[in-house]
Design an enzyme around this catalytic site. Structure first.
Site, mmCIF file in Angstrom:
data_model
loop_
_atom_site.group_PDB
_atom_site.id
_atom_site.type_symbol
_atom_site.label_atom_id
_atom_site.label_comp_id
_atom_site.label_asym_id
_atom_site.label_seq_id
_atom_site.Cartn_x
_atom_site.Cartn_y
_atom_site.Cartn_z
ATOM 1 N N GLU A 97 18.982 76.015 -1.880
ATOM 2 C CA GLU A 97 20.028 76.377 -0.911
ATOM 3 C C GLU A 97 20.751 77.654 -1.323
ATOM 4 O OE1 GLU A 97 21.494 71.893 -0.167
ATOM 5 O OE2 GLU A 97 22.386 73.383 1.169
ATOM 6 N N GLU A 142 22.680 66.597 8.191
ATOM 7 C CA GLU A 142 22.560 68.020 7.850
ATOM 8 C C GLU A 142 21.153 68.498 8.189
ATOM 9 O OE1 GLU A 142 22.031 68.408 3.629
ATOM 10 O OE2 GLU A 142 22.822 70.468 3.586
ATOM 11 N N CYS A 153 27.089 67.684 3.312
ATOM 12 C CA CYS A 153 26.388 67.248 2.120
ATOM 13 C C CYS A 153 27.116 67.445 0.793
ATOM 14 C CB CYS A 153 24.998 67.879 2.075
ATOM 15 S SG CYS A 153 23.878 66.887 1.108
ATOM 16 N N LYS A 209 28.433 75.655 5.604
ATOM 17 C CA LYS A 209 28.512 74.984 4.306
ATOM 18 C C LYS A 209 29.009 75.918 3.199
ATOM 19 C CE LYS A 209 25.628 71.978 1.361
ATOM 20 N NZ LYS A 209 24.262 71.362 1.285
ATOM 21 N N ASN A 222 21.452 65.511 3.187
ATOM 22 C CA ASN A 222 20.082 65.279 2.705
ATOM 23 C C ASN A 222 20.208 65.179 1.186
ATOM 24 O OD1 ASN A 222 17.635 66.532 4.842
ATOM 25 N ND2 ASN A 222 19.751 66.890 5.342
ATOM 26 N N ASN A 264 23.980 77.344 6.424
ATOM 27 C CA ASN A 264 23.735 75.917 6.633
ATOM 28 C C ASN A 264 24.917 75.431 7.469
ATOM 29 O OD1 ASN A 264 23.407 73.153 6.471
ATOM 30 N ND2 ASN A 264 22.820 73.160 4.298
HETATM 31 N N1 ING Z 1 22.065 67.701 -1.402
HETATM 32 C C1 ING Z 1 22.561 67.068 -2.551
HETATM 33 C C2 ING Z 1 23.982 66.532 -2.418
HETATM 34 O O1 ING Z 1 24.966 67.097 -2.873
HETATM 35 C C3 ING Z 1 22.723 67.010 -4.962
HETATM 36 C C4 ING Z 1 22.396 67.891 -3.782
HETATM 37 C C5 ING Z 1 22.048 65.829 -5.164
HETATM 38 C C6 ING Z 1 23.722 67.378 -5.836
HETATM 39 C C7 ING Z 1 22.385 64.987 -6.255
HETATM 40 C C8 ING Z 1 24.058 66.558 -6.934
HETATM 41 C C9 ING Z 1 23.385 65.385 -7.146
HETATM 42 O O2 ING Z 1 24.062 65.437 -1.878
HETATM 43 C C10 ING Z 1 22.595 68.690 -0.617
HETATM 44 N N2 ING Z 1 21.838 69.086 0.421
HETATM 45 O O3 ING Z 1 23.674 69.202 -0.855
#
Ligand code: ING
Length: 312
Positions: free
Chosen positions: A146, A47, A172, A127, A197, A110
């Site tokens: 985001e 991503e 993601c 996204k 990411n 995104n």
């Molecule tokens: N990053 C993370 C993901 O869903 C996240 C955000 C991290 C959500 C950890 C919940 C827990 O992998 C992106 N860019 O969506």
């Protein structure tokens, strides 16, 4: 005749805020050349692969924010990647921040594109599930803006005929939501491509941090098995501008088994020969949607956004 697609999951290590697009594209081309040497048909990048993961910072100035966006795809900076694709006969999935004039206004998404072996764009995805928050929250070790910097994707979860099969894309956080895979499963998807990411640390719920790698595998393995499809998950990994991102790039069969995975947190190519016909036995039996699903029992999934507890 087996329908083999040899896939290169191209994990990308940290990208610094000051790294030029030219420097990043050179890394991506190097990974594509490695993939071509290993006989890959398709390379999957993470991503937002052209820059550092900029939603980790609050920026007030729109011009500063827009420096992280692409106004064209291909653009002069990314043209070398499309040229390499055509030269090497290798398709690719590329994540980037898209800035576009649409419906009479400036839109920011995104986005990912799917490019075939001739270097032509055959699919685009924006996204849908934007995690994080929309306002500056200084209490956090790092931001996850985001919801501020991007609009919700307006292309749905499409599946494209490509590479001899049915290929879908998501990005993601989408991978954590079963609806993502099921909408593509209902289009007979055989290969789902996912760049991500993912920080190790989630400020609102630090008690979840120790399970980050497990949850990454869990959601993609479940999505693969429950929709009888291959899933390729590709990380932007490592310590990027002081923020530790998980790795865990992997290629998952329709059985739910991980058939290949990354071992580092740097640029690393993970390769597997994926037979799209491995989907068939599950689509014909356990997950024969037409035979077993009961949509009349599922209406809440579409009608209701948040959970509502029973009375009493
Ligand atoms: N990053 C993370 C993901 O869903 C996240 C955000 C991290 C959500 C950890 C919940 C827990 O992998 C992106 N860019 O969506």
């Amino acid at each position: 005749m087996p329908r083999i697609v040899t896939i290169g999951a191209a994990q990308v290590g940290p990208i610094a805020r000051q790294d030029s697009r030219q420097a990043v594209v050179a890394r991506l081309v190097a990974l594509m050349e490695q993939a071509a040497a290993k006989g890959c048909d398709l390379v999957v990048y993470p991503e937002l692969t052209l820059t550092t993961f900029f939603p980790r910072w609050f920026m007030a100035d729109q011009d500063e924010i827009d420096q992280f966006f692409e106004r064209a795809m291909p653009s002069p900076a990314t043209q070398p990647l499309f040229d390499a694709s055509k030269r090497l006969g290798v398709g690719f999935y590329l994540g980037y921040a898209e800035l576009i004039e649409e419906a009479g206004r400036t839109c920011r998404f995104n986005t990912t594109v799917l490019v075939d072996k001739s270097g032509g764009i055959v699919g685009k995805y924006r996204k849908v599930h934007l995690p994080g928050h929309a306002e500056h929250e200084p209490w956090r070790a790092f931001q996850h803006l985001e919801k501020r910097y991007f609009e919700i994707g307006n292309l749905g979860f499409g599946v494209n005929r490509a590479f001899g099969g049915n290929v879908g894309m998501c990005i993601c956080n989408d991978r954590r939501w079963p609806e993502t895979y099921r909408v593509m499963g209902l289009q007979d998807v055989e290969l789902v491509l996912i760049g991500y990411n993912t920080p190790y640390h989630n400020p609102p719920a630090p008690e979840h941090d120790r399970l980050g790698d497990f949850h990454n595998r869990l959601v993609m393995q479940s999505g693969a098995y429950q929709n009888a499809t291959w899933v390729v998950g590709v990380a932007k990994a490592g310590r990027e501008e002081g923020c530790d991102l998980i790795g865990g790039t992997c290629i998952i069969a329709p059985t739910g088994e991980i058939v290949a995975e990354a071992r580092s947190l740097d640029d690393e190519l993970v390769v597997a020969r994926c037979d799209l016909d491995d989907c068939v036995s599950y689509k014909r039996t356990t997950f024969n949607f037409g035979l077993h699903r009961q949509p009349q029992a599922y209406s809440l999934i579409v009608e209701r956004k948040g959970a509502v507890a029973p009375k009493g």
